[in-house]
Scaffold this motif. Structure first.
Motif, PDB file in Angstrom:
ATOM      1  N   MET A 277       8.571   8.537  30.897  1.00 55.45           N
ATOM      2  CA  MET A 277       7.695   7.286  30.437  1.00 55.45           C
ATOM      3  C   MET A 277       7.661   6.275  31.683  1.00 55.45           C
ATOM      4  SD  MET A 277       8.967   4.943  27.121  1.00 55.45           S
ATOM      5  CE  MET A 277       7.973   3.685  26.658  1.00 55.45           C
ATOM      6  N   GLU A 278       6.472   5.712  31.612  1.00 55.23           N
ATOM      7  CA  GLU A 278       6.286   4.761  32.770  1.00 55.23           C
ATOM      8  C   GLU A 278       6.662   3.678  32.422  1.00 55.23           C
ATOM      9  OE1 GLU A 278       5.372   3.228  35.652  1.00 55.23           O
ATOM     10  OE2 GLU A 278       3.885   4.870  35.363  1.00 55.23           O
ATOM     11  N   LYS A 279       7.484   2.952  33.567  1.00 53.68           N
ATOM     12  CA  LYS A 279       8.513   1.742  33.491  1.00 53.68           C
ATOM     13  C   LYS A 279       7.807   0.671  34.091  1.00 53.68           C
ATOM     14  CE  LYS A 279      12.900   4.344  33.417  1.00 53.68           C
ATOM     15  NZ  LYS A 279      14.233   4.623  33.831  1.00 53.68           N
ATOM     16  N   ASP A 280       7.077   0.743  34.974  1.00 52.98           N
ATOM     17  CA  ASP A 280       6.209  -0.331  35.784  1.00 52.98           C
ATOM     18  C   ASP A 280       5.119  -0.693  34.803  1.00 52.98           C
ATOM     19  OD1 ASP A 280       4.685  -1.890  37.285  1.00 52.98           O
ATOM     20  OD2 ASP A 280       5.129  -0.531  39.052  1.00 52.98           O
ATOM     21  N   PRO A 281       5.387  -1.855  34.525  1.00 52.04           N
ATOM     22  CA  PRO A 281       4.231  -2.564  33.441  1.00 52.04           C
ATOM     23  C   PRO A 281       3.000  -2.925  33.876  1.00 52.04           C
ATOM     24  CG  PRO A 281       5.849  -4.349  34.037  1.00 52.04           C
ATOM     25  CD  PRO A 281       6.544  -2.895  34.580  1.00 52.04           C
ATOM     26  N   PHE A 282       2.826  -2.986  35.285  1.00 53.09           N
ATOM     27  CA  PHE A 282       1.580  -3.237  36.007  1.00 53.09           C
ATOM     28  C   PHE A 282       0.938  -1.873  36.234  1.00 53.09           C
ATOM     29  CE2 PHE A 282       4.127  -6.868  36.740  1.00 53.09           C
ATOM     30  CZ  PHE A 282       3.292  -8.039  36.237  1.00 53.09           C
ATOM     31  N   ARG A 283       1.383  -0.523  36.173  1.00 55.77           N
ATOM     32  CA  ARG A 283       0.772   0.575  36.442  1.00 55.77           C
ATOM     33  C   ARG A 283      -0.054   0.862  35.158  1.00 55.77           C
ATOM     34  NH1 ARG A 283       2.007   4.463  40.240  1.00 55.77           N
ATOM     35  NH2 ARG A 283       3.978   3.547  40.549  1.00 55.77           N
ATOM     36  N   ILE A 284      -1.211   0.439  35.051  1.00 52.06           N
ATOM     37  CA  ILE A 284      -1.894   0.700  33.693  1.00 52.06           C
ATOM     38  C   ILE A 284      -2.241   1.941  33.261  1.00 52.06           C
ATOM     39  CG2 ILE A 284      -4.307  -0.034  32.600  1.00 52.06           C
ATOM     40  CD1 ILE A 284      -2.314  -2.499  33.468  1.00 52.06           C
ATOM     41  N   ARG A 285      -2.570   2.823  34.218  1.00 51.79           N
ATOM     42  CA  ARG A 285      -2.648   4.275  33.951  1.00 51.79           C
ATOM     43  C   ARG A 285      -1.740   5.089  33.183  1.00 51.79           C
ATOM     44  NH1 ARG A 285      -5.099   5.559  38.208  1.00 51.79           N
ATOM     45  NH2 ARG A 285      -6.778   6.482  37.692  1.00 51.79           N
ATOM     46  N   GLY A 286      -0.492   4.422  33.558  1.00 51.61           N
ATOM     47  CA  GLY A 286       0.943   5.280  32.934  1.00 51.61           C
ATOM     48  C   GLY A 286       0.996   4.510  31.544  1.00 51.61           C
ATOM     49  N   HIS A 287       0.267   3.777  31.064  1.00 48.78           N
ATOM     50  CA  HIS A 287       0.439   3.014  29.634  1.00 48.78           C
ATOM     51  C   HIS A 287      -0.758   3.188  28.870  1.00 48.78           C
ATOM     52  CE1 HIS A 287       4.069   0.770  30.643  1.00 48.78           C
ATOM     53  NE2 HIS A 287       3.882   0.694  31.789  1.00 48.78           N
TER      54      HIS A 287
END
Length: 271
Positions: A1-11
């Protein structure tokens, strides 16, 4: 699960599909709408595209859009779809290009966008535009750049601005994945964070954020709205329900969407 809130592709699982759709719709807009390209400077990236409503006669309102991409990706050609909504509202659309980090630093980009604005104000009359009815919008990093255009000091010439999914405090980005790509400096954070600026009270502002954005985008949008209000600007906040970072900007090309309706209001706000 993506933890970096700024990595848009991961969310946003359909990130690449949405981007591909934006690019496809933008290509269709360039085929359909009358368009001219002009240079606002001598650099290869210092160009803008001007879209005029088919069959329209001037003087017309003018709206300038600034794309996002964390200052290091995309181009004006990728966002021609915004001109669909703007021209449908009876205004001239100007889509701006600028240099990309890390090849240039943020001071250069801010200067470029400022010179693009001034070029439009000085020259848009030759395309049937009315520079006294000038508005701007920006998405993501483009919202940050747009906010640099109506800082206090000399009159900005901007009657209204729409800021979508913007970045208003750059400091958290220094601890995100993005730092390895563009290496934001402390000076850049200080000089170019919108939350550290003062603004032209003659510009009315609409701050928008998608309901499915990650928490920092909501927090920053709220903080920036409050700051503008404390400084005496006419500012409103709108949550775009059901939309994320990229599908919200795609909606700017659809005049029937919530984002498209808000853009139409801005374009027509002083007509």
């Amino acid at each position: 699960m993506e933890k970096d809130p700024f990595r848009i592709r991961g969310h946003q699982p359909d990130f690449d599909l949405v981007v591909a759709d934006i690019v496809s719709r933008s290509a269709a807009a360039r085929e359909r709408l009358p368009m001219s390209e002009a240079g606002y400077g001598n650099g290869l990236s210092e160009t803008l595209d001007i879209f005029v409503p088919p069959g329209a006669s001037g003087p017309l309102p003018v709206h300038m859009f600034i794309h996002g991409g964390y200052w290091r990706m995309f181009s004006k050609r990728d966002y021609s779809l915004v001109a669909e909504t703007v021209t449908e509202a009876g205004a001239i659309a100007v889509i701006v290009d600028y240099g990309l980090m890390p090849g240039v630093r943020m001071a250069t980009i801010v200067d470029q966008v400022g010179r693009a604005k001034q070029w439009v104000l000085d020259n848009i009359g030759g395309f049937g535009g009315d520079p006294s009815r000038f508005t701007v919008s920006g998405h993501s990093a483009g919202a940050q750049l747009a906010s640099m255009l109506f800082r206090s000091g000399a009159p900005s010439g901007i009657q209204a601005a729409l800021l979508l999914g913007g970045l208003y405090d750059l400091a958290p980005l220094q601890k995100s994945f993005l730092q390895a790509e563009i290496a934001l400096t402390d000076e850049e954070v200080r000089r170019f964070s919108p939350l550290r600026q003062t603004y032209d009270t003659r510009t009315s502002v609409s701050v928008l954020v998608g309901s499915r954005e990650t928490p920092p985008f909501h927090d920053q949008a709220g903080a920036f709205t409050r700051r503008l209000g404390r400084q005496g600007l006419d500012v409103s906040f709108r949550l775009i329900v059901g939309r994320h970072h990229m599908d919200s900007v795609r909606d700017l090309g659809d005049s029937n969407s919530l984002a498209g309706i808000e853009l139409t209001k801005i374009v027509a706000s002083k007509s």
